[in-house]
Write a protein that holds these residues in place. Sequence first.
Motif, PDB file in Angstrom:
ATOM      1  N   TYR A  87       0.765  -0.984   0.081  1.00 46.12           N
ATOM      2  CA  TYR A  87       0.178  -0.434   0.272  1.00 46.12           C
ATOM      3  C   TYR A  87       1.147   1.192   0.150  1.00 46.12           C
ATOM      4  O   TYR A  87       1.844   1.177   0.516  1.00 46.12           O
ATOM      5  N   LEU A  88       0.306   2.619  -0.528  1.00 47.10           N
ATOM      6  CA  LEU A  88       0.726   3.524  -0.472  1.00 47.10           C
ATOM      7  C   LEU A  88      -0.120   4.813   0.625  1.00 47.10           C
ATOM      8  O   LEU A  88      -0.651   4.671   1.036  1.00 47.10           O
ATOM      9  N   ASP A  89       1.094   5.249   1.403  1.00 46.09           N
ATOM     10  CA  ASP A  89       0.347   5.990   2.412  1.00 46.09           C
ATOM     11  C   ASP A  89       0.041   7.408   1.999  1.00 46.09           C
ATOM     12  O   ASP A  89       1.159   7.761   0.966  1.00 46.09           O
ATOM     13  N   ARG A  90       0.328   8.352   3.221  1.00 44.77           N
ATOM     14  CA  ARG A  90      -0.074   9.579   2.767  1.00 44.77           C
ATOM     15  C   ARG A  90       1.279  10.413   2.656  1.00 44.77           C
ATOM     16  O   ARG A  90       1.359  11.375   2.083  1.00 44.77           O
ATOM     17  N   SER A  91       2.104   9.734   2.444  1.00 46.82           N
ATOM     18  CA  SER A  91       3.678  10.335   2.973  1.00 46.82           C
ATOM     19  C   SER A  91       4.357   9.995   1.239  1.00 46.82           C
ATOM     20  O   SER A  91       5.439  10.187   0.684  1.00 46.82           O
ATOM     21  N   LYS A  92       3.662   9.180   0.652  1.00 46.86           N
ATOM     22  CA  LYS A  92       3.909   8.750  -0.634  1.00 46.86           C
ATOM     23  C   LYS A  92       5.123   7.199  -0.342  1.00 46.86           C
ATOM     24  O   LYS A  92       5.569   7.124  -1.080  1.00 46.86           O
ATOM     25  N   ALA A  93       4.485   6.793   0.759  1.00 49.89           N
ATOM     26  CA  ALA A  93       5.922   5.689   0.736  1.00 49.89           C
ATOM     27  C   ALA A  93       5.219   4.236   0.861  1.00 49.89           C
ATOM     28  O   ALA A  93       3.634   4.615   0.751  1.00 49.89           O
ATOM     29  N   ILE A  94       5.718   3.873   0.177  1.00 50.54           N
ATOM     30  CA  ILE A  94       5.708   2.307  -0.368  1.00 50.54           C
ATOM     31  C   ILE A  94       5.454   0.890   1.040  1.00 50.54           C
ATOM     32  O   ILE A  94       6.889   0.893   1.245  1.00 50.54           O
ATOM     33  N   LYS A  95       4.935   0.336   1.669  1.00 45.89           N
ATOM     34  CA  LYS A  95       4.698  -0.621   2.810  1.00 45.89           C
ATOM     35  C   LYS A  95       4.305  -1.534   1.979  1.00 45.89           C
ATOM     36  O   LYS A  95       3.583  -1.812   1.597  1.00 45.89           O
ATOM     37  N   CYS A  96       5.284  -3.087   2.247  1.00 45.81           N
ATOM     38  CA  CYS A  96       4.892  -4.170   1.617  1.00 45.81           C
ATOM     39  C   CYS A  96       4.677  -4.963   2.560  1.00 45.81           C
ATOM     40  O   CYS A  96       5.686  -5.546   3.830  1.00 45.81           O
ATOM     41  N   TRP A  97       3.732  -6.180   2.559  1.00 41.67           N
ATOM     42  CA  TRP A  97       4.046  -7.546   3.392  1.00 41.67           C
ATOM     43  C   TRP A  97       4.142  -8.733   2.721  1.00 41.67           C
ATOM     44  O   TRP A  97       2.388  -9.014   1.257  1.00 41.67           O
ATOM     45  N   GLY A  98       4.444  -9.722   3.096  1.00 40.47           N
ATOM     46  CA  GLY A  98       3.623 -11.318   2.627  1.00 40.47           C
ATOM     47  C   GLY A  98       4.634 -11.704   1.738  1.00 40.47           C
ATOM     48  O   GLY A  98       5.655 -11.470   2.169  1.00 40.47           O
ATOM     49  N   ASP A  99       4.969 -12.232   0.487  1.00 38.09           N
ATOM     50  CA  ASP A  99       5.472 -13.061  -0.036  1.00 38.09           C
ATOM     51  C   ASP A  99       6.470 -11.705  -1.245  1.00 38.09           C
ATOM     52  O   ASP A  99       6.990 -12.155  -1.945  1.00 38.09           O
ATOM     53  N   ILE A 100       6.457 -10.585  -0.589  1.00 40.93           N
ATOM     54  CA  ILE A 100       7.270  -9.353  -1.814  1.00 40.93           C
ATOM     55  C   ILE A 100       7.621  -8.394  -0.666  1.00 40.93           C
ATOM     56  O   ILE A 100       7.403  -8.702   0.571  1.00 40.93           O
ATOM     57  N   GLY A 101       9.213  -8.458  -0.768  1.00 41.18           N
ATOM     58  CA  GLY A 101       9.378  -7.271  -0.214  1.00 41.18           C
ATOM     59  C   GLY A 101       9.206  -6.074  -0.425  1.00 41.18           C
ATOM     60  O   GLY A 101       8.555  -5.528  -1.468  1.00 41.18           O
ATOM     61  N   LEU A 102      10.170  -4.804   0.337  1.00 37.60           N
ATOM     62  CA  LEU A 102      10.055  -3.804  -0.743  1.00 37.60           C
ATOM     63  C   LEU A 102      10.926  -2.970  -1.420  1.00 37.60           C
ATOM     64  O   LEU A 102      11.779  -4.119  -1.926  1.00 37.60           O
ATOM     65  N   PRO A 103      10.057  -2.035  -2.263  1.00 36.37           N
ATOM     66  CA  PRO A 103      11.525  -2.313  -3.734  1.00 36.37           C
ATOM     67  C   PRO A 103      12.604  -2.121  -3.626  1.00 36.37           C
ATOM     68  O   PRO A 103      13.397  -0.507  -2.218  1.00 36.37           O
ATOM     69  N   PRO A 104      13.164  -1.810  -4.011  1.00 35.54           N
ATOM     70  CA  PRO A 104      14.716  -2.527  -4.357  1.00 35.54           C
ATOM     71  C   PRO A 104      14.891  -0.905  -4.832  1.00 35.54           C
ATOM     72  O   PRO A 104      13.889  -0.196  -5.454  1.00 35.54           O
ATOM     73  N   SER A 105      16.355  -0.539  -4.581  1.00 31.14           N
ATOM     74  CA  SER A 105      17.062   1.021  -5.502  1.00 31.14           C
ATOM     75  C   SER A 105      17.004   0.579  -6.584  1.00 31.14           C
ATOM     76  O   SER A 105      17.736   0.074  -7.039  1.00 31.14           O
ATOM     77  N   LEU A 106      16.310   1.625  -7.620  1.00 29.65           N
ATOM     78  CA  LEU A 106      16.261   1.444  -9.165  1.00 29.65           C
ATOM     79  C   LEU A 106      16.988   2.421  -9.487  1.00 29.65           C
ATOM     80  O   LEU A 106      17.275   3.829  -9.051  1.00 29.65           O
ATOM     81  N   SER A 107      17.495   2.695 -10.925  1.00 25.91           N
ATOM     82  CA  SER A 107      18.314   3.455 -11.035  1.00 25.91           C
ATOM     83  C   SER A 107      17.392   4.306 -11.823  1.00 25.91           C
ATOM     84  O   SER A 107      16.225   4.657 -12.145  1.00 25.91           O
ATOM     85  N   GLY A 108      17.583   5.857 -11.886  1.00 25.64           N
ATOM     86  CA  GLY A 108      17.894   6.958 -12.312  1.00 25.64           C
ATOM     87  C   GLY A 108      16.653   7.467 -11.083  1.00 25.64           C
ATOM     88  O   GLY A 108      16.559   7.233 -10.526  1.00 25.64           O
ATOM     89  N   GLU A 109      16.431   8.673 -11.584  1.00 26.02           N
ATOM     90  CA  GLU A 109      15.716   9.792 -10.511  1.00 26.02           C
ATOM     91  C   GLU A 109      14.246   9.190 -10.844  1.00 26.02           C
ATOM     92  O   GLU A 109      13.724   9.027 -12.348  1.00 26.02           O
ATOM     93  N   THR A 110      13.514   8.744  -9.674  1.00 24.29           N
ATOM     94  CA  THR A 110      12.528   8.282  -9.460  1.00 24.29           C
ATOM     95  C   THR A 110      11.350   9.278  -8.977  1.00 24.29           C
ATOM     96  O   THR A 110      11.572   9.865  -7.326  1.00 24.29           O
ATOM     97  N   GLU A 111      10.673   9.646  -9.396  1.00 23.68           N
ATOM     98  CA  GLU A 111       9.212  10.301  -8.351  1.00 23.68           C
ATOM     99  C   GLU A 111       8.056   9.657  -8.150  1.00 23.68           C
ATOM    100  O   GLU A 111       8.446   9.375  -7.602  1.00 23.68           O
ATOM    101  N   LEU A 112       8.410  10.553  -6.717  1.00 23.74           N
ATOM    102  CA  LEU A 112       7.029   9.976  -6.120  1.00 23.74           C
ATOM    103  C   LEU A 112       5.779   9.386  -6.049  1.00 23.74           C
ATOM    104  O   LEU A 112       5.313   9.756  -7.764  1.00 23.74           O
ATOM    105  N   PRO A 113       5.695   8.049  -5.912  1.00 23.54           N
ATOM    106  CA  PRO A 113       4.036   7.136  -7.319  1.00 23.54           C
ATOM    107  C   PRO A 113       3.264   7.974  -6.565  1.00 23.54           C
ATOM    108  O   PRO A 113       3.093   8.461  -5.329  1.00 23.54           O
ATOM    109  N   ARG A 114       2.123   7.758  -7.206  1.00 24.74           N
ATOM    110  CA  ARG A 114       1.059   7.830  -6.932  1.00 24.74           C
ATOM    111  C   ARG A 114      -0.211   7.368  -6.791  1.00 24.74           C
ATOM    112  O   ARG A 114      -1.712   7.001  -6.768  1.00 24.74           O
ATOM    113  N   ASP A 115       0.035   5.761  -7.192  1.00 23.96           N
ATOM    114  CA  ASP A 115      -0.998   4.276  -7.891  1.00 23.96           C
ATOM    115  C   ASP A 115       0.421   3.225  -7.533  1.00 23.96           C
ATOM    116  O   ASP A 115       1.492   3.194  -7.594  1.00 23.96           O
TER     117      ASP A 115
END
Length: 220
Positions: A87-115
């Motif tokens: 889920y995406l919280d109000r600060s635009k941070a991504i929180k995951c649980w279950g059989d997948i982890g938090l997103p790894p570092s990705l190359s390039g500039e990453t804008e804040l997610p909206r969905d």
Amino acid sequence: SQVDGELFSICTRIDSKIVCKGIWDRYGRNFEKTIIDYSLGGSGGQCVVLDDGELSCWGSSIADFVETAPLALDALQVGVGENFGCYLDRSKAIKCWGDIGLPPSLSGETELPRDLVAKNESVCAIGDRSVNCWGAIGIISIHSDSLLASVDLGESHGCASFKGASISFTSTDDVASNVRNNNVCWGRESLGALEIPADIVFESLGAGFQHTCGASADGI
């Protein structure tokens, strides 16, 4: 309204109600609060975000991640896959649980997610001009100077359509891709799953097992 389908089932979200048809038809639910986002996973697990930020999950007993869903009161969007949720919280941070982890570092500039969009064992964070995915489909980063029009994940591939032809695609796992001017598909190349027309802006996309359908301003 919102529609999601998975494993011989289709569910519809209308205001405060989830109605399902198919093998998960008994897992519909009514809420006293308005639902602002909804997602259905492959094992019958489902999650909603309510208008006060509450995250609520339920579903089949084989969807183990339902029992470990976090108590969240600041959720904006939710994506449910095969025995995991994010889920995406109000600060635009991504929180995951279950059989997948938090997103790894990705190359390039990453804008804040909206969905978020999730399917099978993968999930993507969606920005105004970017798509960043991780999980079984691979770790990918897509950026454009133009606004994102639509995106969807299938069983083993994904597709995105931008409003202009300036797409940058990178992957840390040598994921196959097909960039066609303003459109791109990525993932497993099977029976033409990565084929997509060029120069059509798709206002919505629906990816399935080995195919994708899109709707433009002129029709499907």
